[in-house]
Each structure stands twice: as C-alpha cells, then as structure tokens.
Design an enzyme around this catalytic site. Structure first.
Site, PDB file in Angstrom:
ATOM      1  N   GLU A  75       0.817  -1.215   0.000  1.00 38.38           N
ATOM      2  CA  GLU A  75       0.000   0.000   0.000  1.00 38.38           C
ATOM      3  C   GLU A  75       0.848   1.262   0.000  1.00 38.38           C
ATOM      4  OE1 GLU A  75      -0.437  -2.642   2.004  1.00 38.38           O
ATOM      5  OE2 GLU A  75      -2.284  -3.456   1.150  1.00 38.38           O
ATOM      6  N   HIS A 133     -11.414  -3.142   9.810  1.00 36.36           N
ATOM      7  CA  HIS A 133     -12.002  -3.219   8.467  1.00 36.36           C
ATOM      8  C   HIS A 133     -13.282  -2.416   8.334  1.00 36.36           C
ATOM      9  CE1 HIS A 133      -9.430  -5.343   5.966  1.00 36.36           C
ATOM     10  NE2 HIS A 133     -10.032  -6.488   5.835  1.00 36.36           N
TER      11      HIS A 133
END
Lengths: 325, 342
Positions: free
Chosen positions: B59, B129
């Site tokens: 990322e 999440h």
C-alpha cells in the site's frame, strides 16, 4: 564495456570538483545563520552523484533524498535555484517553500528530493512504470542512503521494479551512518545489502563510491541494461560523509563520540576529488595548473550564485497560499 | 432517466474516462479479478486489459508508484478493497502527494492520483475493516476527499477526480454498491465543493455523509410523521466543503444534526458543528447534535455492532429530542442486506 572518452573523464573530475566547492562554500556560509533550513551537506560523497548523473542522458530523470544537493547539481539543476532555496528566497528552485530537502528542477530532469528516507524510491519506480507503459526509453535513477533499506518502502519498491522489470537504477550511498547510528546497530554482522537485493532477483553491485570513474562505468552499464528492458540494477556505493549529519560542522569539533577523527581522516585520504584529479594528471589528461584553473572557476561560479541569492527577494507573505492545490 | 447501481455507475464512469484519456490506469489488489472490487472494475478490466492490473500487497509502495507515474503524465487510480489499508500509504499520500505542489513552489508539476477506498460497517467487519477515514485525510491541505452517497455522484465525482490536477480520495461505502439510482448516461462531472440538498425542509438541517445520507432520508420521513420537516444536506466532498449550502440551510431551519460515518472526536461532525457556531450562531435555536460512531473501536458481535453504529432511528430520535418531543421513533431501520463472507 566501451572506454570512457577523455572528455568525459575531465567532465567527471570537474563535476566532483564543482560539487565539492559548492558544498564547502555553502557549509561555511551556513554558519552565518542566514540559511534557515536544516541542511545535510554531501561533502565527501560527490563521486556517487557525479558518476551516476554524468552517465545519464539529460532527458533521464532522477529522484533523491534529504542529502540531495550533490545529485541536484550533478544532474544539471540550477545552482542559483539551489542557493536561493537555501536562503528561502522567491528565486529558489522551490520558491522558498521547500528548503534544502525539497529541491526540484524539471528542466534538468531532477524531479524531486524529499526528506523521508525511502519515500522517493517507490515514486521513482512509478515513473519508470510510466516509461515502460509508454515504451519510452528513458531511465530513472534514485539516490538513497543505507538506512533506507531499514524502511519497508524500499522492499515494496524493489520487489515491484523486479516484478515489472522497470528501468530504474537504484543508487544506495552507503556512508555507514544513519544520523549518528553506525551500521553495527542497524544490521546484523555479515549483512550484505547487495545479497538482500539479489534475493529479489535484481542485479546488484558493490562499488568504491569514492572513485567517480568506477561509479560512472557501473552506472553506464546499469542505465544501458535498463534501456534494453532488462530490468532494474542496484548499485551500493561505499562512501563517507565528512560533516555532521545535518549542519556545517565536523563531529569531532563538537565532541561527538559516535565516530572518531581517525576514521574521518582515513576516509579523507580517499577524497574523491583529489583521487580523480591525481588520475587525470597521471594519465596526462590535465596539468596541475589546469586543475587549479578549474578550481578557481568553480569558486567563482558558486560565489556569484551566493551573491545573487543574498540579493534576491523573499517571498511575499500575501502569497502564503500560492501553490496549494 | 435509466437507473444504475452505484457499482455500475462507477464502472461506467471509469470506462468513459478511460476511453477519453489513455493516461488513466487502474491498479490495486485484485482489480482485474472476476469479482472486480464489488463489480466496479470488471468492465474496465475487460475493455482495457493493459491498463487495469493487479498489484502486490504494497500500500505504501503502490501509492508511491502512482505518484511517480502521475509526475510524468499518467492518471493512476489505485483501489483499496478496504480503506483501512490506506494507513500504510499515508506517508506517500499525505506527506508527499498532498504537499507536492506546495513544497516545490509549483515548480515540480502536479501528481493527480485518484485513490478509491472502500469504507464499511456491519457484518462483523471489526476494528480494522470498518473505519471511515475522511476526517484524517481531509485534515491535510492539498488532499480532496469525496464521499459519494448516490450512484450518480459516484460516477460524477469520479469523473471530476479524473480531471483534477491534484490528489483525490474517493471513499465508497461497501453497503452502497448495490444501491440503485438515476445516473446520466453521458459523462457529466460533478464539481467538488458543491453539496446536494436531497430533501428540502424548514425545521431542521441534517448534514450527512455517505451511507448516513440514506439513514438521514429515512429519519426525515419519520420526523415528518411527527410534524418535523427536515432538510437533508449531503456535502459530497469533505474537502473542499460547501460551507455556503450548509450555512444557508442552518439559517433557514435554526437546528442542526450532523450524521457522519466516523467518530465525533476531532471528526467531520465536529467540523460542521464548529462551522455552525462560528458562522451561524445567531440562527441556532437549539444545541447542535452530532450523530457518530460510539467512541470505541468497531466490535464484531452483532448485538455490540447494533449498539455501535448509529442508524436512521438514532437520527430521528435526536431530531425529536431537539424539539422536546416525547414521541417514540417507529421501526424505520434498514436490515443490513450485505451478504458475507467478504
């Protein structure tokens, strides 16, 4: 390997000399406290910048890190722009908004330098990705220090460059210290950075980073490999910074114990500028008087850039918000 | 006008933009898989196989890759299947891309990257999440942050993002991908910094983001049954923020509820509350109410989740309270229609 021509050998010498004179002049002036920007001088490390940048085409691009003056100048970045930037002037290469660690000169192919160690490594790979997608034959070189291999960003970038076979020359300037942390507290005994990199299936070479001619030959071969689409190359250039991590002083003068005066002097004996000059004289490519002439020229150029920078206007506070997106 | 799902609207917008601009490419984990980020990248991947490609799990590096490509003229779109992965890219996104123009004094060009990131709630998504990072991202000058609630906005804001010369983050709510709405077929960009008023009302302003727009609309219907006429304002972009539309609504109604998908502490709801008291204080007839996540990380177990996430009924109840009403809110909350495992 094609033999490097005499003209290029002279250019390499003059480049390390110019970098040296610029940095020692700026370091001396820094003590006046008029350059209000933390400045990481690259005195002692000139051969890496010169060897790599002279091997690149003007249209090739480079990225660099917090100790980026040498790379910026070696690639052809504006000396006036650099000096004025250090003085925080509107005529600086980043209009006084960036300082020593945020340099740019797109006309010379210097995209950016940044302050976060591994930050530009992935960015350089991204530029190389764009070149590859466009079948553009340009090459990207990125300079970083040995401590960048302690950040995750390096491994993400080198893995990606390997997977995609990107035209990037990764140039590690291994000067043995991260700020004041010696390599011994940062790497296990026997570690080889090149070995680490080879495990990503990237070609890696360890070089004498104080030999501008050796760096240049390796960089030429690396750039050629990149241009042929054969993927990235990693060059580990062993070198040494003479001055403190950030600032114009010698560590031993300040009583810092993290490295000794003897160690510094052993590296000063391997001075990249003197070694290159001696080789030119020995090979009959220059006379000692010519070396002196080039030195005087380099000094004159830096002195006039300093005078212009000191005379230049500061940015106007009403322009504070300029350049925000 | 024909209707499309939020997912199809994004897909259509991407395809149309990619047809017009060959510099656009899309990358991120699994963007070219059959599931294609809730279906939003399936058609682009089919039509432009060399410009929609998978990436390693990197990322930080991928954000840097996008920046480096953008620096030489590409328009990369990177997609995070959950916005929580963006934390790893914050150095590149916030510390470099957002500041690029400014810290090089405009001399190093622009890095117009687009980051699509999925936010979510419910179904046991858990603490890492289900976050919603608009406040963190919008804190930094130089970053545009958009939160489309409607399919047409998902398309229109994406089209605008792909024409910007600065980095843009689009936060898309997982629950909304199946949501249908009218979407213009032509590629019509929706400008940043212009709020939508989805429901006009005279008694109460509800400023809501993303999924909370839909909760606010349900709450407004319920409030109408109690004689309270609520206006629902969706800023659509967190930065730039359409202060004028929000303030005009507050001046009209005199009451404000802000319903956001994240926490209130240092959050977007607090930003709008501050805007109201600084610039519309004399119009306020009641305290400002913030409707946000409970002040703890997201739990997994369903009864805990039910307590954690505010819903239409939470907003409606707050609306009733603002008017001193003792009435009870009806059964207005949507079932979470999301099906696992992903």
């Amino acid at each position: 390997m094609t033999r490097v021509d005499d003209e290029t050998l002279i250019r390499l010498y003059r480049t390390v000399l110019e970098l040296r004179q610029a940095e020692i002049t700026l370091a001396e002036l820094y003590k006046e406290q008029m350059m209000r920007t933390p400045t990481h001088f690259g005195v002692g490390q000139e051969a890496v910048a010169a060897g790599v940048c002279v091997a690149l085409q003007k249209s090739d691009l480079i990225y660099s890190h917090h100790r980026g003056h040498n790379h910026y100048l070696a690639k052809g970045g504006s000396l006036d722009g650099l000096v004025a930037e250090l003085y925080g002037k509107e005529t600086g290469c980043s209009r006084g908004r960036g300082g020593s660690v945020h340099l740019t000169d797109l006309s010379a192919g210097v995209v950016i330098t940044t302050a976060i160690l591994s930050q530009t490594i992935a960015v350089a790979a991204g530029t190389a990705l764009a070149f590859k997608m466009d079948e553009d034959s340009r090459v990207v070189a990125v300079f970083f220090g040995d401590a960048s291999l302690e950040e995750g960003g390096f491994y993400e970038a080198i893995n990606y460059a390997a997977v995609k076979s990107l035209p990037v020359v990764f140039v590690c300037e291994n000067n043995l210290y991260s700020t004041e942390s010696p390599v011994g507290v940062r790497q296990a005994p026997g570690t080889s950075l090149c070995e680490r990199v080879r495990s990503f299936k990237v070609e890696a070479h360890e070089l004498d980073g104080n030999d501008v001619f050796a760096v240049h030959e390796a960089a030429l071969a690396a750039a050629q490999r990149c241009r042929m689409g054969q993927g990235p190359v990693f060059l580990e250039c062993m070198t040494y910074r003479w001055l403190e991590h950030v600032g114009p002083n010698y560590d031993h003068e300040l009583g810092r114990a993290y490295r000794t005066r003897e160690e510094l002097e052993s590296w000063q004996e391997r001075c990249p500028v003197r070694r290159a000059g001696e080789r030119l004289v020995k090979d009959g490519l220059a006379k000692p008087e010519e070396l002196q002439l080039w030195l005087d020229e380099a000094n004159a150029v830096i002195q006039s850039a300093v005078a212009r920078a000191k005379d230049a206007p500061f940015p106007n506070p009403v322009d504070l918000f300029d350049y925000v997106y | 006008m024909r209707t499309l799902s939020y997912s199809r609207a994004i897909s259509e917008g991407l395809v149309q933009a990619m047809q017009r601009d060959e510099n656009i490419f899309v990358t991120g984990i699994a963007v070219d898989y059959p599931s294609g980020i809730f279906g939003s990248t399936v058609e682009p991947a089919e039509m432009f196989p060399s410009r929609v490609f998978d990436a390693p799990a990197m990322e930080d590096g991928l954000t840097g890759i996008a920046i480096g490509a953008a620096a030489v003229g590409k328009r990369p779109v990177i997609v995070h299947p959950r916005n929580d992965f963006m934390f790893q890219g914050f150095d590149q996104l916030i510390n470099l891309a957002a500041k690029w123009s400014y810290m090089y004094g405009g001399q190093a060009g622009r890095v117009p990257i687009v980051v699509r990131a999925v936010i979510g709630r419910g179904w046991g998504q858990g603490a890492t999440h289900s976050q919603s990072l608009q406040s963190v991202l919008a804190h930094f000058p130089g970053l545009i942050v958009a939160m489309p609630a409607m399919p047409a906005d998902a398309k229109g804001l994406l089209l605008t993002a792909l024409q910007q010369d600065s980095p843009v983050v689009l936060l898309e709510h997982r629950t909304l991908y199946g949501h249908e709405g009218e979407v213009p077929e032509r590629p019509i960009p929706i400008p940043f910094g212009r709020a939508a008023v989805w429901r006009e009302g005279s008694d109460l302003t509800i400023v809501a983001t993303s999924l909370m727009v839909h909760e606010a609309l349900a709450a407004a219907e319920e409030l109408m049954r109690h004689g309270i006429d609520a206006e629902v304002v969706d800023p659509r972009t967190i930065r730039p923020l359409d202060e004028e539309t929000i303030l005009a609504s507050i001046r009209k109604t005199g009451r404000l509820i802000v319903a956001d998908t994240s926490w209130e502490f240092c959050g977007f709801a607090s930003e709008v509350a501050a805007l109201a008291v600084e610039k519309a204080f004399h119009a306020l007839k009641a305290p400002v109410r913030r409707i946000a996540l409970a002040d703890c990380p997201a739990p997994v177990s369903q009864p805990l989740e039910n307590a954690f996430y505010p819903k239409a009924s939470t907003i409606a109840q707050a609306g009733l309270n603002l008017f001193g009403s003792n009435s009870t809110v009806g059964e207005i909350d949507h079932e979470d229609s999301f099906k696992g495992p992903y």
